[in-house]
Design a protein around this motif. Structure first.
Motif, PDB file in Angstrom:
ATOM      1  N   CYS A 132       0.833  -1.202   0.000  1.00  0.00           N
ATOM      2  CA  CYS A 132       0.000   0.000   0.000  1.00  0.00           C
ATOM      3  C   CYS A 132       0.867   1.251   0.000  1.00  0.00           C
ATOM      4  CB  CYS A 132      -0.954   0.004   1.193  1.00  0.00           C
ATOM      5  SG  CYS A 132      -2.294  -1.190   1.039  1.00  0.00           S
ATOM      6  N   HIS A 133       1.946   1.210   0.748  1.00  0.00           N
ATOM      7  CA  HIS A 133       2.879   2.345   0.798  1.00  0.00           C
ATOM      8  C   HIS A 133       3.415   2.641  -0.602  1.00  0.00           C
ATOM      9  CE1 HIS A 133       6.508   4.644   1.986  1.00  0.00           C
ATOM     10  NE2 HIS A 133       5.764   5.002   3.018  1.00  0.00           N
ATOM     11  N   SER A 134       3.840   1.604  -1.308  1.00  0.00           N
ATOM     12  CA  SER A 134       4.341   1.778  -2.679  1.00  0.00           C
ATOM     13  C   SER A 134       3.248   2.276  -3.612  1.00  0.00           C
ATOM     14  CB  SER A 134       4.900   0.459  -3.211  1.00  0.00           C
ATOM     15  OG  SER A 134       6.022   0.075  -2.463  1.00  0.00           O
ATOM     16  N   ALA A 135       2.052   1.714  -3.466  1.00  0.00           N
ATOM     17  CA  ALA A 135       0.933   2.118  -4.323  1.00  0.00           C
ATOM     18  C   ALA A 135       0.575   3.585  -4.104  1.00  0.00           C
ATOM     19  CB  ALA A 135      -0.278   1.232  -4.056  1.00  0.00           C
ATOM     20  N   ILE A 136       0.571   4.023  -2.845  1.00  0.00           N
ATOM     21  CA  ILE A 136       0.203   5.410  -2.545  1.00  0.00           C
ATOM     22  C   ILE A 136       1.245   6.372  -3.101  1.00  0.00           C
ATOM     23  CG2 ILE A 136      -0.332   7.072  -0.721  1.00  0.00           C
ATOM     24  CD1 ILE A 136      -1.305   4.616   0.948  1.00  0.00           C
ATOM     25  N   LYS A 137       2.515   5.970  -3.072  1.00  0.00           N
ATOM     26  CA  LYS A 137       3.547   6.815  -3.699  1.00  0.00           C
ATOM     27  C   LYS A 137       3.240   7.004  -5.181  1.00  0.00           C
ATOM     28  CE  LYS A 137       7.428   4.839  -2.786  1.00  0.00           C
ATOM     29  NZ  LYS A 137       8.810   4.466  -2.508  1.00  0.00           N
ATOM     30  N   CYS A 138       2.906   5.924  -5.859  1.00  0.00           N
ATOM     31  CA  CYS A 138       2.584   6.002  -7.294  1.00  0.00           C
ATOM     32  C   CYS A 138       1.330   6.842  -7.529  1.00  0.00           C
ATOM     33  CB  CYS A 138       2.381   4.607  -7.882  1.00  0.00           C
ATOM     34  SG  CYS A 138       3.880   3.624  -7.975  1.00  0.00           S
ATOM     35  N   ILE A 139       0.315   6.638  -6.695  1.00  0.00           N
ATOM     36  CA  ILE A 139      -0.935   7.393  -6.839  1.00  0.00           C
ATOM     37  C   ILE A 139      -0.679   8.880  -6.669  1.00  0.00           C
ATOM     38  CG2 ILE A 139      -3.207   7.815  -5.814  1.00  0.00           C
ATOM     39  CD1 ILE A 139      -3.235   4.761  -5.102  1.00  0.00           C
ATOM     40  N   SER A 140       0.154   9.251  -5.690  1.00  0.00           N
ATOM     41  CA  SER A 140       0.447  10.675  -5.477  1.00  0.00           C
ATOM     42  C   SER A 140       1.164  11.273  -6.677  1.00  0.00           C
ATOM     43  CB  SER A 140       1.272  10.876  -4.199  1.00  0.00           C
ATOM     44  OG  SER A 140       2.616  10.457  -4.370  1.00  0.00           O
ATOM     45  N   VAL A 149      -1.417  10.012   5.067  1.00  0.00           N
ATOM     46  CA  VAL A 149      -1.974   8.806   5.685  1.00  0.00           C
ATOM     47  C   VAL A 149      -1.446   8.718   7.108  1.00  0.00           C
ATOM     48  CG1 VAL A 149      -2.128   6.283   5.598  1.00  0.00           C
ATOM     49  CG2 VAL A 149      -2.105   7.596   3.468  1.00  0.00           C
ATOM     50  N   ARG A 150      -2.364   8.686   8.055  1.00  0.00           N
ATOM     51  CA  ARG A 150      -1.992   8.499   9.469  1.00  0.00           C
ATOM     52  C   ARG A 150      -2.240   7.036   9.799  1.00  0.00           C
ATOM     53  NH1 ARG A 150       0.807   8.208  13.726  1.00  0.00           N
ATOM     54  NH2 ARG A 150      -0.175   8.674  15.694  1.00  0.00           N
ATOM     55  N   ASP A 151      -1.158   6.293  10.064  1.00  0.00           N
ATOM     56  CA  ASP A 151      -1.331   4.901  10.483  1.00  0.00           C
ATOM     57  C   ASP A 151      -1.085   4.824  11.992  1.00  0.00           C
ATOM     58  OD1 ASP A 151       1.443   4.755  10.846  1.00  0.00           O
ATOM     59  OD2 ASP A 151       1.770   3.369   9.202  1.00  0.00           O
ATOM     60  N   SER A 152      -0.949   3.636  12.529  1.00  0.00           N
ATOM     61  CA  SER A 152      -0.815   3.481  13.983  1.00  0.00           C
ATOM     62  C   SER A 152       0.492   4.046  14.532  1.00  0.00           C
ATOM     63  CB  SER A 152      -0.935   2.006  14.374  1.00  0.00           C
ATOM     64  OG  SER A 152       0.125   1.266  13.802  1.00  0.00           O
ATOM     65  N   ASN A 153       1.464   4.314  13.660  1.00  0.00           N
ATOM     66  CA  ASN A 153       2.766   4.786  14.136  1.00  0.00           C
ATOM     67  C   ASN A 153       3.092   6.224  13.794  1.00  0.00           C
ATOM     68  OD1 ASN A 153       3.229   2.314  15.194  1.00  0.00           O
ATOM     69  ND2 ASN A 153       4.871   1.741  13.828  1.00  0.00           N
ATOM     70  N   ARG A 154       2.623   6.727  12.646  1.00  0.00           N
ATOM     71  CA  ARG A 154       3.087   8.039  12.200  1.00  0.00           C
ATOM     72  C   ARG A 154       2.218   8.595  11.099  1.00  0.00           C
ATOM     73  NH1 ARG A 154       8.521   8.309   9.685  1.00  0.00           N
ATOM     74  NH2 ARG A 154       7.639  10.173   8.835  1.00  0.00           N
ATOM     75  N   PHE A 155       2.517   9.826  10.712  1.00  0.00           N
ATOM     76  CA  PHE A 155       1.925  10.427   9.530  1.00  0.00           C
ATOM     77  C   PHE A 155       2.854  10.171   8.356  1.00  0.00           C
ATOM     78  CE2 PHE A 155      -0.318  12.928  12.691  1.00  0.00           C
ATOM     79  CZ  PHE A 155      -1.569  13.091  12.121  1.00  0.00           C
ATOM     80  N   HIS A 156       2.290   9.756   7.238  1.00  0.00           N
ATOM     81  CA  HIS A 156       3.038   9.611   5.994  1.00  0.00           C
ATOM     82  C   HIS A 156       2.525  10.703   5.055  1.00  0.00           C
ATOM     83  CE1 HIS A 156       4.669   5.555   6.835  1.00  0.00           C
ATOM     84  NE2 HIS A 156       3.568   5.433   7.550  1.00  0.00           N
ATOM     85  N   HIS A 157       3.419  11.553   4.585  1.00  0.00           N
ATOM     86  CA  HIS A 157       3.061  12.617   3.639  1.00  0.00           C
ATOM     87  C   HIS A 157       3.584  12.199   2.267  1.00  0.00           C
ATOM     88  CE1 HIS A 157       1.897  15.622   6.723  1.00  0.00           C
ATOM     89  NE2 HIS A 157       2.722  14.892   7.461  1.00  0.00           N
ATOM     90  N   ASP A 160       4.358  13.750  -5.008  1.00  0.00           N
ATOM     91  CA  ASP A 160       5.215  13.568  -6.189  1.00  0.00           C
ATOM     92  C   ASP A 160       5.953  12.226  -6.182  1.00  0.00           C
ATOM     93  OD1 ASP A 160       4.493  16.131  -7.099  1.00  0.00           O
ATOM     94  OD2 ASP A 160       6.076  17.052  -5.890  1.00  0.00           O
ATOM     95  N   GLY A 161       5.282  11.190  -5.706  1.00  0.00           N
ATOM     96  CA  GLY A 161       5.857   9.853  -5.755  1.00  0.00           C
ATOM     97  C   GLY A 161       6.832   9.510  -4.651  1.00  0.00           C
ATOM     98  N   SER A 162       6.894  10.320  -3.605  1.00  0.00           N
ATOM     99  CA  SER A 162       7.775   9.968  -2.478  1.00  0.00           C
ATOM    100  C   SER A 162       7.020  10.180  -1.176  1.00  0.00           C
ATOM    101  CB  SER A 162       9.072  10.762  -2.522  1.00  0.00           C
ATOM    102  OG  SER A 162       8.802  12.138  -2.384  1.00  0.00           O
ATOM    103  N   CYS A 163       7.587   9.648  -0.107  1.00  0.00           N
ATOM    104  CA  CYS A 163       6.959   9.729   1.199  1.00  0.00           C
ATOM    105  C   CYS A 163       7.911  10.392   2.194  1.00  0.00           C
ATOM    106  CB  CYS A 163       6.564   8.332   1.696  1.00  0.00           C
ATOM    107  SG  CYS A 163       5.787   8.361   3.336  1.00  0.00           S
ATOM    108  N   SER A 164       7.356  11.102   3.122  1.00  0.00           N
ATOM    109  CA  SER A 164       8.154  11.811   4.125  1.00  0.00           C
ATOM    110  C   SER A 164       8.968  10.863   5.010  1.00  0.00           C
ATOM    111  CB  SER A 164       7.227  12.654   5.020  1.00  0.00           C
ATOM    112  OG  SER A 164       6.287  11.821   5.679  1.00  0.00           O
ATOM    113  N   CYS A 165       8.564   9.600   5.079  1.00  0.00           N
ATOM    114  CA  CYS A 165       9.296   8.651   5.926  1.00  0.00           C
ATOM    115  C   CYS A 165      10.545   8.130   5.238  1.00  0.00           C
ATOM    116  CB  CYS A 165       8.408   7.485   6.335  1.00  0.00           C
ATOM    117  SG  CYS A 165       8.066   6.296   5.033  1.00  0.00           S
ATOM    118  N   GLY A 166      10.737   8.480   3.961  1.00  0.00           N
ATOM    119  CA  GLY A 166      11.905   7.988   3.229  1.00  0.00           C
ATOM    120  C   GLY A 166      11.888   6.484   3.055  1.00  0.00           C
ATOM    121  N   ASP A 167      10.673   5.914   3.018  1.00  0.00           N
ATOM    122  CA  ASP A 167      10.460   4.464   2.866  1.00  0.00           C
ATOM    123  C   ASP A 167      11.019   3.675   4.036  1.00  0.00           C
ATOM    124  OD1 ASP A 167       9.197   4.971   0.496  1.00  0.00           O
ATOM    125  OD2 ASP A 167      10.977   4.602  -0.708  1.00  0.00           O
ATOM    126  N   TYR A 168      11.091   4.314   5.182  1.00  0.00           N
ATOM    127  CA  TYR A 168      11.575   3.630   6.383  1.00  0.00           C
ATOM    128  C   TYR A 168      10.610   3.939   7.502  1.00  0.00           C
ATOM    129  CZ  TYR A 168      14.934   1.498   9.464  1.00  0.00           C
ATOM    130  OH  TYR A 168      15.541   0.639  10.354  1.00  0.00           O
TER     131      TYR A 168
END
Length: 169
Positions: A132-140, A149-157, A160-168
């Motif tokens: 889902c993380h990979s899919a959302i990057k592509c969708i963005s 996306v706020r999951d149980s651990n953090r916010f993912h922003h 442009d195909g990348s995430c604020s968590c740096g995929d970690y």
């Protein structure tokens, strides 16, 4: 830290070190560091090692760490998701499993029911899985939208195909 500043390390400090070693790909160093700790590792320590094992594809060490993790914290469902993200599932089985992932359904609904280029904000109570993380990057990237996306651990922003968590995460 203790010698220069008089600060006695606590579990959070050790967890940060495991996380740093793991991000650097030094899984053996992280594991030896855990074994040398003067206190018993808690769920956050083992969780940090499992995250690193997932990123660096060390299933054997990840399995060992998960066994230790479930000994100290078997109630946290997020850890089970983290462990499951380490294993590759056959594509046809993965397609069936992922058809109902709630965050992707929420994003699809958001895309068809909001103005183009508007931001989407999704909240869920479990960790986002790797697919889902990979899919959302592509969708963005494809839609030109910022997706939070706020999951149980953090916010993912996602933008442009990348995430604020740096995929970690």
């Amino acid at each position: 830290m203790q010698e220069n500043f008089g600060i006695k390390p606590i579990l959070k400090h050790y967890g940060c070190m495991v996380d740093l070693y793991g991000r650097a790909g030094l899984l053996d160093v992280a594991f030896e560091f855990i074994k040398s700790m003067p206190m018993k590792p808690d769920g956050s320590i083992w969780g940090a090692l499992i995250s690193a094992c997932r990123i660096h594809r060390n299933v054997e060490l990840g399995k060992y760490a998960s066994d230790r993790l479930f000994e100290v914290d078997s109630e946290n469902v997020g850890y089970y998701v983290l462990l499951s993200n380490m294993y590759d599932v056959e594509d046809d089985e993965k397609e069936h499993i992922l058809m109902s992932h709630s965050e992707r359904l929420a994003i699809a609904y958001g895309i068809i029911s909001t103005p183009p280029k508007s931001s989407l904000r999704i909240f869920k109570n479990l960790r986002v899985c790797g697919d889902c993380h990979s899919a959302i990057k592509c969708i963005s990237d494809i839609t030109g939208r910022e997706i939070v996306v706020r999951d149980s651990n953090r916010f993912h922003h996602f933008k442009d195909g990348s995430c604020s968590c740096g995929d970690y995460w």
